[in-house]
Design a protein around this motif. Structure first.
Motif, PDB file in Angstrom:
ATOM      1  N   ASP A  49       0.797  -1.204  -0.002  1.00  0.00           N
ATOM      2  CA  ASP A  49      -0.058  -0.044   0.123  1.00  0.00           C
ATOM      3  C   ASP A  49       0.817   1.265   0.058  1.00  0.00           C
ATOM      4  O   ASP A  49       0.149   2.167   0.019  1.00  0.00           O
ATOM      5  N   GLY A  50       2.060   1.148   0.065  1.00  0.00           N
ATOM      6  CA  GLY A  50       2.791   2.131  -0.060  1.00  0.00           C
ATOM      7  C   GLY A  50       3.543   2.678   1.212  1.00  0.00           C
ATOM      8  O   GLY A  50       4.247   3.893   1.313  1.00  0.00           O
ATOM      9  N   TYR A  51       3.155   2.237   2.384  1.00  0.00           N
ATOM     10  CA  TYR A  51       3.538   2.442   3.590  1.00  0.00           C
ATOM     11  C   TYR A  51       4.960   1.808   4.029  1.00  0.00           C
ATOM     12  O   TYR A  51       5.171   0.642   3.511  1.00  0.00           O
ATOM     13  N   GLY A  52       5.599   2.363   5.019  1.00  0.00           N
ATOM     14  CA  GLY A  52       6.915   1.898   5.263  1.00  0.00           C
ATOM     15  C   GLY A  52       6.772   0.515   6.189  1.00  0.00           C
ATOM     16  O   GLY A  52       5.737   0.465   6.907  1.00  0.00           O
ATOM     17  N   ARG A  53       7.710  -0.363   5.926  1.00  0.00           N
ATOM     18  CA  ARG A  53       7.730  -1.487   6.971  1.00  0.00           C
ATOM     19  C   ARG A  53       9.116  -1.751   7.192  1.00  0.00           C
ATOM     20  O   ARG A  53      10.253  -1.773   5.949  1.00  0.00           O
ATOM     21  N   ALA A  54       9.475  -2.635   8.090  1.00  0.00           N
ATOM     22  CA  ALA A  54      10.989  -3.131   8.586  1.00  0.00           C
ATOM     23  C   ALA A  54      11.119  -4.227   7.495  1.00  0.00           C
ATOM     24  O   ALA A  54      10.134  -5.051   7.411  1.00  0.00           O
ATOM     25  N   ARG A  55      12.385  -4.438   6.893  1.00  0.00           N
ATOM     26  CA  ARG A  55      12.712  -5.550   6.630  1.00  0.00           C
ATOM     27  C   ARG A  55      13.362  -6.588   7.420  1.00  0.00           C
ATOM     28  O   ARG A  55      13.202  -6.398   8.748  1.00  0.00           O
ATOM     29  N   ASN A  56      13.258  -8.045   7.127  1.00  0.00           N
ATOM     30  CA  ASN A  56      13.895  -8.904   7.820  1.00  0.00           C
ATOM     31  C   ASN A  56      13.248  -9.006   9.338  1.00  0.00           C
ATOM     32  O   ASN A  56      13.541  -9.400  10.149  1.00  0.00           O
ATOM     33  N   ASP A  57      11.688  -8.782   9.271  1.00  0.00           N
ATOM     34  CA  ASP A  57      10.933  -9.117  10.470  1.00  0.00           C
ATOM     35  C   ASP A  57      11.379  -8.112  11.542  1.00  0.00           C
ATOM     36  O   ASP A  57      11.204  -8.450  12.629  1.00  0.00           O
ATOM     37  N   GLY A  58      11.921  -6.959  11.066  1.00  0.00           N
ATOM     38  CA  GLY A  58      12.383  -5.774  11.974  1.00  0.00           C
ATOM     39  C   GLY A  58      13.788  -6.182  12.459  1.00  0.00           C
ATOM     40  O   GLY A  58      14.120  -5.182  13.344  1.00  0.00           O
ATOM     41  N   VAL A  59      14.273  -7.161  12.530  1.00  0.00           N
ATOM     42  CA  VAL A  59      15.743  -7.399  12.944  1.00  0.00           C
ATOM     43  C   VAL A  59      16.561  -6.744  11.840  1.00  0.00           C
ATOM     44  O   VAL A  59      16.746  -6.888  10.901  1.00  0.00           O
ATOM     45  N   VAL A  60      17.383  -5.865  12.669  1.00  0.00           N
ATOM     46  CA  VAL A  60      18.405  -4.897  11.962  1.00  0.00           C
ATOM     47  C   VAL A  60      19.600  -5.629  12.058  1.00  0.00           C
ATOM     48  O   VAL A  60      20.287  -6.146  12.970  1.00  0.00           O
ATOM     49  N   ASP A  61      19.955  -5.845  10.790  1.00  0.00           N
ATOM     50  CA  ASP A  61      21.283  -6.859  10.502  1.00  0.00           C
ATOM     51  C   ASP A  61      22.522  -5.989  11.113  1.00  0.00           C
ATOM     52  O   ASP A  61      22.648  -4.811  11.233  1.00  0.00           O
ATOM     53  N   PRO A  62      23.444  -6.540  11.721  1.00  0.00           N
ATOM     54  CA  PRO A  62      24.921  -5.824  12.171  1.00  0.00           C
ATOM     55  C   PRO A  62      25.335  -5.072  11.365  1.00  0.00           C
ATOM     56  O   PRO A  62      25.431  -5.667   9.945  1.00  0.00           O
ATOM     57  N   GLY A  63      25.691  -3.792  11.731  1.00  0.00           N
ATOM     58  CA  GLY A  63      26.263  -3.100  10.677  1.00  0.00           C
ATOM     59  C   GLY A  63      25.362  -1.919  10.192  1.00  0.00           C
ATOM     60  O   GLY A  63      25.783  -1.213   9.423  1.00  0.00           O
ATOM     61  N   HIS A  64      23.978  -2.356  10.574  1.00  0.00           N
ATOM     62  CA  HIS A  64      22.875  -1.279   9.882  1.00  0.00           C
ATOM     63  C   HIS A  64      22.289  -0.499  10.805  1.00  0.00           C
ATOM     64  O   HIS A  64      21.372  -0.022  10.473  1.00  0.00           O
ATOM     65  N   GLU A  65      22.871  -0.581  12.096  1.00  0.00           N
ATOM     66  CA  GLU A  65      22.260   0.174  13.080  1.00  0.00           C
ATOM     67  C   GLU A  65      22.284   1.596  12.807  1.00  0.00           C
ATOM     68  O   GLU A  65      20.980   2.156  13.020  1.00  0.00           O
ATOM     69  N   ASP A  66      23.102   2.209  12.423  1.00  0.00           N
ATOM     70  CA  ASP A  66      23.248   3.649  11.794  1.00  0.00           C
ATOM     71  C   ASP A  66      22.004   4.038  10.857  1.00  0.00           C
ATOM     72  O   ASP A  66      21.455   5.277  10.816  1.00  0.00           O
ATOM     73  N   GLU A  67      21.898   3.097   9.896  1.00  0.00           N
ATOM     74  CA  GLU A  67      20.917   3.168   8.670  1.00  0.00           C
ATOM     75  C   GLU A  67      19.497   3.262   9.359  1.00  0.00           C
ATOM     76  O   GLU A  67      18.886   4.185   9.069  1.00  0.00           O
ATOM     77  N   ALA A  68      19.355   2.326  10.434  1.00  0.00           N
ATOM     78  CA  ALA A  68      18.218   2.183  11.079  1.00  0.00           C
ATOM     79  C   ALA A  68      17.676   3.626  11.792  1.00  0.00           C
ATOM     80  O   ALA A  68      16.636   4.014  11.823  1.00  0.00           O
ATOM     81  N   ARG A  69      18.670   4.055  12.688  1.00  0.00           N
ATOM     82  CA  ARG A  69      18.498   5.594  13.332  1.00  0.00           C
ATOM     83  C   ARG A  69      18.244   6.553  12.325  1.00  0.00           C
ATOM     84  O   ARG A  69      17.555   7.324  12.546  1.00  0.00           O
ATOM     85  N   GLY A  70      18.977   6.483  11.114  1.00  0.00           N
ATOM     86  CA  GLY A  70      18.802   7.478  10.132  1.00  0.00           C
ATOM     87  C   GLY A  70      17.385   7.497   9.623  1.00  0.00           C
ATOM     88  O   GLY A  70      16.722   8.336   9.415  1.00  0.00           O
ATOM     89  N   GLY A  71      17.046   6.266   9.155  1.00  0.00           N
ATOM     90  CA  GLY A  71      15.491   6.254   8.577  1.00  0.00           C
ATOM     91  C   GLY A  71      14.429   6.590   9.670  1.00  0.00           C
ATOM     92  O   GLY A  71      13.589   7.269   9.164  1.00  0.00           O
ATOM     93  N   ALA A  72      14.853   6.352  11.018  1.00  0.00           N
ATOM     94  CA  ALA A  72      14.001   6.729  11.957  1.00  0.00           C
ATOM     95  C   ALA A  72      13.792   8.185  12.005  1.00  0.00           C
ATOM     96  O   ALA A  72      12.795   8.901  12.193  1.00  0.00           O
ATOM     97  N   ALA A  73      14.772   8.960  11.902  1.00  0.00           N
ATOM     98  CA  ALA A  73      15.031  10.311  12.300  1.00  0.00           C
ATOM     99  C   ALA A  73      14.481  11.063  10.953  1.00  0.00           C
ATOM    100  O   ALA A  73      14.238  12.177  11.330  1.00  0.00           O
ATOM    101  N   SER A  74      14.429  10.407   9.896  1.00  0.00           N
ATOM    102  CA  SER A  74      13.900  10.887   8.875  1.00  0.00           C
ATOM    103  C   SER A  74      12.521  10.913   8.646  1.00  0.00           C
ATOM    104  O   SER A  74      11.804  11.643   7.958  1.00  0.00           O
TER     105      SER A  74
END
Length: 83
Positions: A49-74
């Protein structure tokens, strides 16, 4: 800034600084701006429907924590929730 993007009454997201985070997009809050998945496509994607959702059942892969924070901040709606 587009109407509705300035949300002075809403606090900045609580973005944990740790390894092993999980994220989800609160569908009741998300309005489909797409900023999370445009900012952090490694962590977020759009649903059918064009809404955001987390990939990988919401588990943030190691090394992508900063990307997750950036996506949240945006997110102008502060719809990204960490656990």
């Amino acid at each position: 800034m587009a109407p509705g993007h300035d949300r002075p009454g809403r606090p900045a997201p609580d973005i944990p600084r740790r390894v092993g985070v999980n994220v989800r997009v609160d569908r009741d809050v998300c309005t489909g701006h797409g900023m999370c998945f445009m900012t952090a496509p490694e962590v977020f994607e759009d649903d059918e429907d064009g809404y955001g959702r987390a990939r990988n059942d919401g588990v943030v892969d190691p090394g992508h924590e900063d990307e997750a924070r950036g996506g949240a901040a945006s997110c102008p709606e502060r719809a990204v929730v960490f656990s």
